[in-house]
Every structure is written in structure tokens, then in C-alpha cells.
Design an enzyme around this catalytic site. Structure first.
Site, PDB file in Angstrom:
ATOM      1  N   ILE A 203      -3.455   5.385  -8.813  1.00 28.98           N
ATOM      2  CA  ILE A 203      -2.070   5.215  -9.251  1.00 28.98           C
ATOM      3  C   ILE A 203      -1.941   3.792  -9.788  1.00 28.98           C
ATOM      4  O   ILE A 203      -2.204   2.844  -9.058  1.00 28.98           O
ATOM      5  CB  ILE A 203      -1.079   5.404  -8.071  1.00 28.98           C
ATOM      6  CG1 ILE A 203      -1.446   6.624  -7.225  1.00 28.98           C
ATOM      7  CG2 ILE A 203       0.370   5.438  -8.560  1.00 28.98           C
ATOM      8  CD1 ILE A 203      -0.998   7.936  -7.713  1.00 28.98           C
ATOM      9  N   HIS A 208       3.365  -0.377  -2.459  1.00 27.55           N
ATOM     10  CA  HIS A 208       2.894   0.088  -1.156  1.00 27.55           C
ATOM     11  C   HIS A 208       4.109   0.015  -0.227  1.00 27.55           C
ATOM     12  O   HIS A 208       4.586  -1.070   0.082  1.00 27.55           O
ATOM     13  CB  HIS A 208       1.752  -0.805  -0.667  1.00 27.55           C
ATOM     14  CG  HIS A 208       1.288  -0.490   0.721  1.00 27.55           C
ATOM     15  ND1 HIS A 208       0.005  -0.095   1.020  1.00 27.55           N
ATOM     16  CD2 HIS A 208       1.946  -0.488   1.897  1.00 27.55           C
ATOM     17  CE1 HIS A 208      -0.099   0.121   2.312  1.00 27.55           C
ATOM     18  NE2 HIS A 208       1.070  -0.119   2.877  1.00 27.55           N
ATOM     19  N   LYS A 237      -2.720  -7.246   2.749  1.00 30.50           N
ATOM     20  CA  LYS A 237      -1.314  -7.633   2.614  1.00 30.50           C
ATOM     21  C   LYS A 237      -1.116  -9.133   2.846  1.00 30.50           C
ATOM     22  O   LYS A 237      -1.753  -9.729   3.716  1.00 30.50           O
ATOM     23  CB  LYS A 237      -0.478  -6.852   3.637  1.00 30.50           C
ATOM     24  CG  LYS A 237      -0.535  -5.352   3.402  1.00 30.50           C
ATOM     25  CD  LYS A 237      -0.052  -4.585   4.613  1.00 30.50           C
ATOM     26  CE  LYS A 237      -0.314  -3.102   4.425  1.00 30.50           C
ATOM     27  NZ  LYS A 237      -0.170  -2.335   5.674  1.00 30.50           N
ATOM     28  N   GLU A 275       1.805   5.236   5.652  1.00 32.11           N
ATOM     29  CA  GLU A 275       1.750   4.452   4.414  1.00 32.11           C
ATOM     30  C   GLU A 275       1.831   5.360   3.180  1.00 32.11           C
ATOM     31  O   GLU A 275       1.170   6.399   3.123  1.00 32.11           O
ATOM     32  CB  GLU A 275       0.434   3.658   4.359  1.00 32.11           C
ATOM     33  CG  GLU A 275       0.309   2.645   5.478  1.00 32.11           C
ATOM     34  CD  GLU A 275      -0.839   1.655   5.294  1.00 32.11           C
ATOM     35  OE1 GLU A 275      -0.745   0.560   5.849  1.00 32.11           O
ATOM     36  OE2 GLU A 275      -1.833   1.985   4.607  1.00 32.11           O
ATOM     37  N   GLU A 288      -2.197   6.957   4.125  1.00 27.62           N
ATOM     38  CA  GLU A 288      -2.839   6.999   5.440  1.00 27.62           C
ATOM     39  C   GLU A 288      -1.836   6.716   6.538  1.00 27.62           C
ATOM     40  O   GLU A 288      -0.720   6.267   6.284  1.00 27.62           O
ATOM     41  CB  GLU A 288      -4.004   5.997   5.525  1.00 27.62           C
ATOM     42  CG  GLU A 288      -3.568   4.547   5.516  1.00 27.62           C
ATOM     43  CD  GLU A 288      -4.670   3.607   6.001  1.00 27.62           C
ATOM     44  OE1 GLU A 288      -5.664   4.056   6.603  1.00 27.62           O
ATOM     45  OE2 GLU A 288      -4.532   2.389   5.794  1.00 27.62           O
ATOM     46  N   ASN A 290      -1.531   4.536  10.134  1.00 29.19           N
ATOM     47  CA  ASN A 290      -2.122   3.574  11.057  1.00 29.19           C
ATOM     48  C   ASN A 290      -1.634   3.908  12.453  1.00 29.19           C
ATOM     49  O   ASN A 290      -0.429   3.903  12.714  1.00 29.19           O
ATOM     50  CB  ASN A 290      -1.730   2.151  10.675  1.00 29.19           C
ATOM     51  CG  ASN A 290      -2.450   1.707   9.433  1.00 29.19           C
ATOM     52  OD1 ASN A 290      -3.677   1.861   9.321  1.00 29.19           O
ATOM     53  ND2 ASN A 290      -1.725   1.202   8.472  1.00 29.19           N
ATOM     54  N   ARG A 292      -1.419   2.524  15.342  1.00 25.94           N
ATOM     55  CA  ARG A 292      -1.360   1.327  16.206  1.00 25.94           C
ATOM     56  C   ARG A 292      -0.163   0.497  15.782  1.00 25.94           C
ATOM     57  O   ARG A 292       0.481   0.796  14.788  1.00 25.94           O
ATOM     58  CB  ARG A 292      -2.624   0.504  16.003  1.00 25.94           C
ATOM     59  CG  ARG A 292      -2.807   0.195  14.518  1.00 25.94           C
ATOM     60  CD  ARG A 292      -3.881  -0.797  14.225  1.00 25.94           C
ATOM     61  NE  ARG A 292      -4.282  -0.748  12.836  1.00 25.94           N
ATOM     62  CZ  ARG A 292      -3.673  -1.366  11.834  1.00 25.94           C
ATOM     63  NH1 ARG A 292      -2.594  -2.079  12.059  1.00 25.94           N
ATOM     64  NH2 ARG A 292      -4.112  -1.270  10.595  1.00 25.94           N
TER      65      ARG A 292
HETATM   66  P1  ADP Z   1      -7.123   0.744   3.981  1.00 21.77           P
HETATM   67  O1  ADP Z   1      -7.235   1.764   5.057  1.00 21.77           O
HETATM   68  O2  ADP Z   1      -8.440   0.097   3.683  1.00 21.77           O
HETATM   69  O3  ADP Z   1      -6.023  -0.238   4.205  1.00 21.77           O
HETATM   70  P2  ADP Z   1      -5.459   2.293   2.144  1.00 21.77           P
HETATM   71  O4  ADP Z   1      -5.780   3.694   1.831  1.00 21.77           O
HETATM   72  O5  ADP Z   1      -4.342   2.042   3.091  1.00 21.77           O
HETATM   73  O6  ADP Z   1      -6.795   1.549   2.638  1.00 21.77           O
HETATM   74  O7  ADP Z   1      -5.155   1.511   0.806  1.00 21.77           O
HETATM   75  C1  ADP Z   1      -4.951   0.124   0.783  1.00 21.77           C
HETATM   76  C2  ADP Z   1      -4.461  -0.328  -0.578  1.00 21.77           C
HETATM   77  O8  ADP Z   1      -5.346   0.097  -1.617  1.00 21.77           O
HETATM   78  C3  ADP Z   1      -3.110   0.247  -0.978  1.00 21.77           C
HETATM   79  O9  ADP Z   1      -2.045  -0.498  -0.473  1.00 21.77           O
HETATM   80  C4  ADP Z   1      -3.190   0.152  -2.487  1.00 21.77           C
HETATM   81  O10 ADP Z   1      -2.920  -1.156  -2.924  1.00 21.77           O
HETATM   82  C5  ADP Z   1      -4.634   0.468  -2.780  1.00 21.77           C
HETATM   83  N1  ADP Z   1      -4.823   1.923  -3.027  1.00 21.77           N
HETATM   84  C6  ADP Z   1      -5.257   2.856  -2.155  1.00 21.77           C
HETATM   85  N2  ADP Z   1      -5.291   4.087  -2.720  1.00 21.77           N
HETATM   86  C7  ADP Z   1      -4.871   3.940  -3.990  1.00 21.77           C
HETATM   87  C8  ADP Z   1      -4.668   4.847  -5.098  1.00 21.77           C
HETATM   88  N3  ADP Z   1      -4.927   6.168  -5.002  1.00 21.77           N
HETATM   89  N4  ADP Z   1      -4.181   4.342  -6.252  1.00 21.77           N
HETATM   90  C9  ADP Z   1      -3.923   3.012  -6.373  1.00 21.77           C
HETATM   91  N5  ADP Z   1      -4.105   2.113  -5.391  1.00 21.77           N
HETATM   92  C10 ADP Z   1      -4.573   2.550  -4.204  1.00 21.77           C
END
Ligand code: ADP
Length: 454
Positions: A203, A208, A237, A275, A288, A290, A292
Site C-alpha cells: 500500500i 499506520h 515508530k 494494527e 497484525e 500485538n 502485549r
Molecule cells: P512488524 O510486525 O515488523 O512491526 P507490521 O506488519 O506491523 O510489521 O508492519 C510494520 C510497518 O511496515 C507498517 O507500519 C507499515 O509502515 C509497513 N507495512 C507493512 N505492511 C505493509 C503493506 N502491505 N503496504 C505498505 N506498508 C506496509
């Protein structure tokens, strides 16, 4: 009632838990590594036990030693904080089988949401939108390319066992895909001991936005509003705020309901976070959960007035949540800046060492969660976060002005920190206008002279 809690963590979150326990009249046991003897949580807890060497693998990740300490000191419960063993289903299971309360969800919920493919499938069945992608891990390169083409480029390749922004690669066409697919698999194997990857549509420039969940063991699941965590560097973050300047009240309601459904689908108990990525049109996708407490939980605490750590403890004690969704009032705007011992002008190089003078800001609407003090030596073995500045007020404008003011007061001598960077962001028109997406930091760094944040 829980009488004594072992805190299986370090740094500011360990201190945060000590504080909540003290207010609840619960005794605390700190476990610490040899590198953390001087740490505030060790000094402020009622009891402390050293569990090993400086490396996390020799101390904070040693479930066996932590459980032994719990048994020796006769605690009723373990609070895992964030990171380390907090999302380790096996550890939660061990606690369960030793009759020690794990302050978090049941191990089966951790397992379910910890596998990203299973998590996506679970929430999808509950009617929560997910990013289009492969159904679970991809088998091999040939199948992966086929799926990538079907989803449409650009795509993101993610580790099934990933976390902390690691193990993700972006591909824009078949050629880059072939390369990135192997890099992602190797990285995942190295970092998580599991090379399985899955594919999602990438995306572009999303926000986020995550929802705080609180659920008791009697089936009540509530959300405590959202946090906009779009200001990230390498998926880590840096700034979080609530409410999100992007969400309309209509979208907020829809996403809040979706977050509750997602948590219900995981039979979730305790505090957790759902999230989402939100595109420019307001389409939202679950990425996903979290399972915790999160670093950025104080943002929600200051907006709602609800102490999340205390609620975690009460829920683990089997109590019912004493309020309903309609009782939760969102009366403040809060912004959190992560203060890291890093040099932003040198590509965020870690800056461990001894803090000379330490002076934290205060005054109306300012909260600092930090274990740092004058003379504190920052160990090089752990992550670089040394504190969090949370500023809040009745409007976003007040919160922004207050954050800038508090950052101007914050003194940390002897090491480099992210304080000047946060100041520059608070004065940046794009951030002030609430227009930051996850692409913001890269853009900000490319157009801002380094002397503004060194
Ligand atoms: P983690 O478990 O490593 O934190 P996440 O799945 O929560 O990984 O994703 C962390 C960040 O990665 C998101 O906040 C976003 O910035 C980027 N991200 C993850 N998936 C996508 C996606 N499908 N498209 C664009 N950015 C993504």
C-alpha cells in the site's frame, strides 16, 4: 488477589510496571542482567534478582531463569512488558503450567496472532478487511512470482515470524521480486529461525493506525480508541498520537468495531493492539495484532484517563472490566515522542555511553516515562530507547505546542538523542497539518538540513 509480581523486563517499561504495582499495593520483584545493576527499576522494586549476563539471550530471554526466580521469590504473576518474552507463547504456557499468572492473553491467543498468516485468516473470517495477498506462506519462488503478479506490483514480502519492522522487502517487478524474495527468506531465517514468507500488496503512502483493545476473562472486549503511528523510520515508530488527524468519526467507529471483532475472533483477554494500514481513500486493512502492552500505550492513557497497566493486572486477576464502551471518554489529544540514544545526523547511529546531566521537562500536560538519570550509563546491549515524552491537552494544537515546549526544556548531556529531531518535526508544516503518512520520515530527512537535528 495477586500479591507479588515479577517484572520480566527492563528500562522504562519495568519502571512503569513498578509504579502501577505500588499504587495497587502489590509487591514487585525485578529480574535484571549484570549490565542493569544501576537501572532505576532494580533500585525501585521491592526485591531484585540478577538472572545473568548482559546479553538478552543470557538474561531477559532466559525463560528458565525467570521462572526459577519467580519460584524462589514466590510471586503470583509475571508481567512481561513488551519485547523480550512478551509474545512468546511457550513462555506464557510455562507460566500457566507453573500456576503463575502471565499478565497477558492466553498462550493459544498469542500463538494464533503471532503467526501472521493465521492471524490474517482468523480476522478475515470475522469480517475484518485484510491487505490482499497470499493465503499464508508461499511454497517456492515460482508460486510466489505467480501470486505477486496476481496481486499486482508493488508487493511487500514479509516474514511469517517477523516483528519490529524487520524481515520485509518491497518488489516493483518480476526481476526485483526474484532477488528480494531470496533476501527476505534469508533474513527471516537468520533473524527468526523461520524462513517462511508471505506476500501482500504494497500500500503506497498509507497511514499506520492502530486500536487499543482491552478485554476481560468474562467475554467483554472494548476498544480505547486509536493511535496514529505513521511517523516511522525503517518501519520503527518514532512518534505516536491520538486521535489520528486523518480519521473521520465515521471511519473511527467502523475501525473500532472491526478491531473489537478481530480481538473477539482470537478469544482475546487482556490488553492488545490491532494494527491497520489506511490508504488515502480511507480503505483500511488489518496487518497484525500485538498481543502485549505497547511502547505507545501512554498516549491512550492520557486521552482516556485509563491506566492500562493496572487494567492488565486486574484482568489477569480475573476481575471484570468496570466500564463499558460508552463510558470511555476521549477528552484529550496526546502526542508521544520516542527519545532514543541515537544520532539522527549520522544515520541514527546508536549513541550509548554515560549521561552527564539529565533534566526531564515537566509542567502542565507533560509526562515523561524514562529510566534515565544524571550519571546513568546506557548499556550497549539493548535497544536505544531511553525514554518517552508524552504531552497532552484539549486540542491537537495545544498538544503540539506543548510537545515543542517540553522538547526545548529536555536536557540530556553526554550522548546524542532524537530530541532535536523531534523538535524539527514539531515545527514542520507537513506534520503540523496532520499530513504524515509512513513515507513522511524519508521525505522529511531528505529535505531537512542535518544541522537542524544534530
Ligand atoms: P512488524 O510486525 O515488523 O512491526 P507490521 O506488519 O506491523 O510489521 O508492519 C510494520 C510497518 O511496515 C507498517 O507500519 C507499515 O509502515 C509497513 N507495512 C507493512 N505492511 C505493509 C503493506 N502491505 N503496504 C505498505 N506498508 C506496509
Amino acid at each position: 488477589m495477586i500479591q507479588k509480581i515479577l517484572i520480566a523486563n527492563r528500562g522504562e517499561i519495568a519502571l512503569r510496571i513498578v509504579r502501577a504495582c505500588r499504587e495497587l499495593g502489590i509487591k514487585t520483584l525485578a529480574v535484571y542482567s549484570e549490565a542493569d545493576v544501576q537501572s532505576l527499576h532494580v533500585q525501585l522494586a521491592d526485591e531484585a534478582i540478577c538472572i545473568g549476563g548482559p546479553k538478552s539471550a543470557d538474561s531477559y530471554l532466559r525463560a528458565d531463569r525467570i521462572i526459577s526466580a519467580a519460584e524462589i521469590a514466590d510471586v503470583d504473576a509475571i508481567h512481561p512488558g513488551y519485547g523480550f518474552l512478551s509474545e512468546n507463547a511457550k513462555f506464557a504456557e510455562q507460566c500457566e503450567s507453573c500456576n503463575i499468572k502471565f499478565i497477558g492473553p492466553k498462550s493459544k491467543s498469542i500463538k494464533m496472532m503471532g503467526d501472521k498468516a493465521v492471524a490474517k485468516d482468523t480476522v478475515k473470517k470475522a469480517g475484518v478487511p485484510i491487505v490482499p495477498g497470499s493465503d499464508g506462506p508461499v511454497e517456492n519462488e515460482a508460486e510466489a512470482v505467480k501470486i505477486a503478479r496476481k496481486i499486482g506490483y508493488p508487493v511487500i514480502i514479509k516474514a511469517v515470524a517477523g516483528g519490529g519492522g524487520r524481515g520485509m522487502r518491497i518488489a516493483h517487478n518480476d526481476i526485483s521480486f526474484a532477488k528480494e524474495y531470496h533476501v527476505a527468506r534469508n533474513e527471516a531465517e537468520k533473524a527468526f529461525g523461520n524462513g517462511a514468507v508471505y506476500i501482500e500488496r504494497y500500500i503506497e503512502k498509507p497511514r499506520h493506525i492502530e486500536f487499543q483493545i482491552l478485554a476481560d476473562s468474562h467475554g467483554k472486549v472494548l476498544h480505547l480508541g486509536e493511535r496514529d503511528c505513521s511517523v516511522q523510520r525503517r518501519h520503527q515508530k518514532l512518534i505516536e498520537e491520538s486521535p489520528s488527524p486523518f480519521l473521520t468519526s465515521d471511519l473511527r467507529k467502523k475501525m473500532g468495531k472491526a478491531a473489537v471483532r478481530a480481538a473477539e475472533a482470537a478469544s482475546y483477554e487482556n490488553a492488545g493492539t490491532i494494527e491497520f494500514l489506511v490508504d488515502a481513500k480511507g480503505n483500511y486493512y488489518f496487518i497484525e495484532m500485538n498481543t502485549r502492552i505497547q511502547v505507545e500505550h501512554p498516549v491512550t492513557e492520557e486521552c482516556t484517563g485509563i491506566d492500562l497497566i493496572k487494567q492488565q493486572i486486574l484482568v489477569a486477576n480475573g476481575e471484570k472490566l468496570s466500564f463499558d464502551q460508552g463510558d470511555i471518554k476521549f477528552e484529550k489529544h496526546a502526542i508521544e515522542c520516542r527519545i532514543n540514544a541515537e544520532d539522527p545526523s549520522r544515520n541514527f547511529a546508536p549513541s550509548p555511553g554515560t549521561i552527564g546531566l539529565y533534566y526531564a521537562p515537566g509542567g502542565h500536560g507533560v509526562r515523561v516515562d524514562s529510566h534515565a538519570y544524571s550519571g546513568y550509563v546506557i548499556p550497549s546491549h539493548y535497544d536505544s530507547m531511553i525514554g518517552k515524552l508524552i504531552c497532552f491537552g484539549t486540542t491537537r494544537k495545544v498538544a503540539l505546542e506543548r510537545t515543542y515546549r517540553a522538547l526545548s526544556e529536555y536536557i540530556i548531556r553526554g550522548i546524542k538523542t532524537t530530541i532535536p529531531l523531534h523538535k524539527a518535526i514539531m515545527a514542520d508544516p507537513v506534520f503540523i497539518e496532520g499530513k504524515a503518512t509512513t513515507a513522511y520520515m524519508e521525505d522529511f530527512m531528505s529535505r531537512t538540513p542535518p544541522d537542524l537535528f544534530s
